[in-house]
Enzyme design. Structure first.
Site, PDB file in Angstrom:
ATOM      1  N   ASP A  78       0.845  -1.200   0.000  1.00  0.00           N
ATOM      2  CA  ASP A  78       0.000   0.000   0.000  1.00  0.00           C
ATOM      3  C   ASP A  78       0.881   1.251   0.000  1.00  0.00           C
ATOM      4  OD1 ASP A  78      -2.430  -1.312  -0.059  1.00  0.00           O
ATOM      5  OD2 ASP A  78      -2.570  -1.454   2.117  1.00  0.00           O
ATOM      6  N   GLY A  79       2.018   1.173   0.694  1.00  0.00           N
ATOM      7  CA  GLY A  79       2.954   2.300   0.720  1.00  0.00           C
ATOM      8  C   GLY A  79       3.475   2.625  -0.676  1.00  0.00           C
TER       9      GLY A  79
ATOM     10  N   ASN B 261      -4.130   9.130   2.003  1.00  0.00           N
ATOM     11  CA  ASN B 261      -4.388   8.552   3.333  1.00  0.00           C
ATOM     12  C   ASN B 261      -4.723   9.614   4.372  1.00  0.00           C
ATOM     13  OD1 ASN B 261      -4.180   5.826   2.979  1.00  0.00           O
ATOM     14  ND2 ASN B 261      -2.117   5.620   3.808  1.00  0.00           N
ATOM     15  N   GLU B 262      -3.756  10.519   4.612  1.00  0.00           N
ATOM     16  CA  GLU B 262      -3.993  11.480   5.688  1.00  0.00           C
ATOM     17  C   GLU B 262      -2.990  12.626   5.706  1.00  0.00           C
ATOM     18  OE1 GLU B 262      -1.109   9.220   6.230  1.00  0.00           O
ATOM     19  OE2 GLU B 262      -2.545   8.017   7.329  1.00  0.00           O
TER      20      GLU B 262
ATOM     21  N   ARG C  58      -3.944  20.274  22.821  1.00  0.00           N
ATOM     22  CA  ARG C  58      -2.575  20.185  23.333  1.00  0.00           C
ATOM     23  C   ARG C  58      -2.246  18.700  23.436  1.00  0.00           C
ATOM     24  NH1 ARG C  58      -0.147  21.255  29.032  1.00  0.00           N
ATOM     25  NH2 ARG C  58       1.994  21.663  28.454  1.00  0.00           N
TER      26      ARG C  58
ATOM     27  N   ASP D 211       0.242  15.245  21.391  1.00  0.00           N
ATOM     28  CA  ASP D 211       1.302  14.828  20.458  1.00  0.00           C
ATOM     29  C   ASP D 211       1.007  15.218  19.012  1.00  0.00           C
ATOM     30  OD1 ASP D 211       2.564  13.831  22.621  1.00  0.00           O
ATOM     31  OD2 ASP D 211       2.619  11.742  21.947  1.00  0.00           O
TER      32      ASP D 211
ATOM     33  N   ALA E 102      -2.713  11.365  21.426  1.00  0.00           N
ATOM     34  CA  ALA E 102      -2.397  11.600  22.841  1.00  0.00           C
ATOM     35  C   ALA E 102      -2.653  13.040  23.272  1.00  0.00           C
ATOM     36  CB  ALA E 102      -0.939  11.206  23.116  1.00  0.00           C
TER      37      ALA E 102
HETATM   38  P1  NAP Z   1       5.473   2.573   6.679  1.00  0.00           P
HETATM   39  O1  NAP Z   1       5.637   3.143   8.055  1.00  0.00           O
HETATM   40  O2  NAP Z   1       6.610   1.900   6.027  1.00  0.00           O
HETATM   41  O3  NAP Z   1       4.230   1.532   6.671  1.00  0.00           O
HETATM   42  C1  NAP Z   1       3.025   1.810   7.238  1.00  0.00           C
HETATM   43  C2  NAP Z   1       2.097   0.597   7.126  1.00  0.00           C
HETATM   44  O4  NAP Z   1       0.794   1.124   6.822  1.00  0.00           O
HETATM   45  C3  NAP Z   1       2.440  -0.407   6.029  1.00  0.00           C
HETATM   46  O5  NAP Z   1       2.214  -1.712   6.546  1.00  0.00           O
HETATM   47  C4  NAP Z   1       1.449  -0.064   4.922  1.00  0.00           C
HETATM   48  O6  NAP Z   1       1.077  -1.200   4.159  1.00  0.00           O
HETATM   49  C5  NAP Z   1       0.253   0.354   5.741  1.00  0.00           C
HETATM   50  N1  NAP Z   1      -0.714   1.202   5.054  1.00  0.00           N
HETATM   51  C6  NAP Z   1      -0.515   2.248   4.189  1.00  0.00           C
HETATM   52  N2  NAP Z   1      -1.690   2.754   3.804  1.00  0.00           N
HETATM   53  C7  NAP Z   1      -2.654   2.031   4.440  1.00  0.00           C
HETATM   54  C8  NAP Z   1      -4.070   2.078   4.439  1.00  0.00           C
HETATM   55  N3  NAP Z   1      -4.747   2.992   3.738  1.00  0.00           N
HETATM   56  N4  NAP Z   1      -4.743   1.162   5.203  1.00  0.00           N
HETATM   57  C9  NAP Z   1      -4.096   0.248   5.937  1.00  0.00           C
HETATM   58  N5  NAP Z   1      -2.750   0.152   5.976  1.00  0.00           N
HETATM   59  C10 NAP Z   1      -2.050   1.037   5.243  1.00  0.00           C
HETATM   60  O7  NAP Z   1       4.946   3.776   5.766  1.00  0.00           O
HETATM   61  P2  NAP Z   1       4.452   3.783   4.275  1.00  0.00           P
HETATM   62  O8  NAP Z   1       4.429   2.391   3.722  1.00  0.00           O
HETATM   63  O9  NAP Z   1       5.197   4.823   3.548  1.00  0.00           O
HETATM   64  O10 NAP Z   1       2.941   4.260   4.492  1.00  0.00           O
HETATM   65  C11 NAP Z   1       2.650   5.527   4.993  1.00  0.00           C
HETATM   66  C12 NAP Z   1       1.413   5.346   5.827  1.00  0.00           C
HETATM   67  O11 NAP Z   1       1.745   4.698   7.039  1.00  0.00           O
HETATM   68  C13 NAP Z   1       0.771   6.625   6.282  1.00  0.00           C
HETATM   69  O12 NAP Z   1      -0.021   7.182   5.277  1.00  0.00           O
HETATM   70  C14 NAP Z   1      -0.010   6.173   7.503  1.00  0.00           C
HETATM   71  O13 NAP Z   1      -1.352   5.798   7.185  1.00  0.00           O
HETATM   72  C15 NAP Z   1       0.721   4.935   7.960  1.00  0.00           C
HETATM   73  N6  NAP Z   1       1.287   5.162   9.298  1.00  0.00           N
HETATM   74  C16 NAP Z   1       0.776   4.437  10.317  1.00  0.00           C
HETATM   75  C17 NAP Z   1       1.229   4.652  11.605  1.00  0.00           C
HETATM   76  C18 NAP Z   1       0.617   3.862  12.714  1.00  0.00           C
HETATM   77  O14 NAP Z   1      -0.256   3.041  12.435  1.00  0.00           O
HETATM   78  N7  NAP Z   1       1.048   4.086  13.931  1.00  0.00           N
HETATM   79  C19 NAP Z   1       2.205   5.612  11.879  1.00  0.00           C
HETATM   80  C20 NAP Z   1       2.706   6.332  10.795  1.00  0.00           C
HETATM   81  C21 NAP Z   1       2.222   6.110   9.502  1.00  0.00           C
HETATM   82  P3  NAP Z   1       2.082  -1.976   3.171  1.00  0.00           P
HETATM   83  O15 NAP Z   1       2.932  -2.826   4.051  1.00  0.00           O
HETATM   84  O16 NAP Z   1       1.144  -2.758   2.320  1.00  0.00           O
HETATM   85  O17 NAP Z   1       2.872  -0.944   2.405  1.00  0.00           O
END
Ligand code: NAP
Length: 265
Positions: A45-46, A120-121, A146, A148, A183
């Site tokens: 998804d990333g 996503n966001e 106030r 994180d 938070a």
């Molecule tokens: P990453 O930190 O390497 O991976 C984040 C994880 O989120 C990966 O497992 C990715 O899936 C999954 N993901 C991405 N979009 C998703 C969606 N719409 N629904 C469910 N899971 C999803 O970062 P990245 O791959 O560059 O992705 C960036 C995304 O990470 C951000 O947009 C944010 O949504 C998410 N994120 C989550 C957290 C958290 O949950 N604490 C914190 C920071 C960011 P794949 O393994 O299939 O790529």
């Protein structure tokens, strides 16, 4: 058919990318990185998020397809052993075009306003730790935050960062945005609702931080550091992202497979 292909860069994704190109050229498909009809991502998804940002200027002309190298994803809903099946369907059938809402973000500093689009966001954090910001909804003061940080997600992003924060999972056919807290600190001065808030299309929210505060601004996987931010406005975008659907894979099935497991019922 004209297509562009983006892979995650790891060995398996690169191999699958080569295999896809060989199979696609045998079927008469042409690589076109500038103005493709279809954009494919191979990875996760990333990787589809990266593909979205590479082609966001042409978002109304392209349709995306995601291939996952591991488990099935939310955007990447074809598996690595399904390349031939996908390509055959691309030759023989017309895809359904599924459209999901996007988030429009305006960030205003003293020098002007910049526009961003998120699949996503949008994420807001303070570089120094605690973020202090006023949140307004439809130009009315709503709360003084106030804590994180704040995450404002699209419906399809609701299963990403938003879900880890206890936000609701929203079906992407609903045109909405969701504000989730990271938070929050609650006391007599700073009081927040504590639960996530879902706004419909045509509503908007403004975040007004202290302009002195150095901020981390996240648009999907992209993070930038900004100072002198006067206000941030988020609303559901007029634009949508399009996915080419060659077979049904209902959103709730994806949610179940990702978070509950298909055998767990
Ligand atoms: P990453 O930190 O390497 O991976 C984040 C994880 O989120 C990966 O497992 C990715 O899936 C999954 N993901 C991405 N979009 C998703 C969606 N719409 N629904 C469910 N899971 C999803 O970062 P990245 O791959 O560059 O992705 C960036 C995304 O990470 C951000 O947009 C944010 O949504 C998410 N994120 C989550 C957290 C958290 O949950 N604490 C914190 C920071 C960011 P794949 O393994 O299939 O790529």
């Amino acid at each position: 058919m004209n297509y562009a292909l983006l892979d995650r860069g790891d060995r398996l994704s690169r191999e699958l990318s080569k295999k896809f190109q060989t199979l696609a050229s045998a079927r008469g498909f042409t690589v076109n990185e500038k103005s493709p009809d279809i954009v494919l991502s191979i990875g996760g998804d990333g990787t589809l998020l990266q593909a979205f940002h590479r082609f966001k200027e042409q978002i109304e002309e392209v349709a995306f397809i995601g291939i996952h190298t591991g488990h099935l994803g939310f955007y990447a809903d074809w598996k690595k052993d399904e390349l031939s099946e996908l390509l055959d369907l691309m030759v023989t059938s017309q895809p359904g075009r599924v459209q999901y809402p996007l988030l429009h973000i305006d960030i205003t500093t003293r020098t002007g306003t910049s526009e961003y689009l998120a699949l996503n966001e949008f994420t807001l954090k303070s570089v120094d730790g605690t973020l202090v910001a006023a949140l307004h909804i439809n130009d009315e003061p709503f709360e003084m935050f106030r804590g994180d940080g704040i995450v404002i997600s699209t419906p399809s992003g609701s299963t990403g960062y938003n879900k880890s924060l206890g936000g609701a999972v929203i079906h992407p056919f609903l045109e909405a945005l969701q504000i989730a807290e990271i938070a929050s600190i609650n006391n007599r001065v700073y009081r927040t609702l504590g639960s996530s808030v879902i706004l419909p299309k045509h509503h908007h929210c403004d975040i007004i931080p202290d302009p002195e505060e150095e901020l981390f601004i996240g648009i999907d996987h992209l993070v930038m550091q900004m100072s002198d931010v006067q206000s941030i406005t988020c609303r559901v975008s007029e634009k949508k992202v399009t996915f080419a659907r060659y077979r049904p894979f209902p959103f709730w099935n994806r949610v179940r497979e990702a978070f509950i497991g298909s055998g767990n019922h």
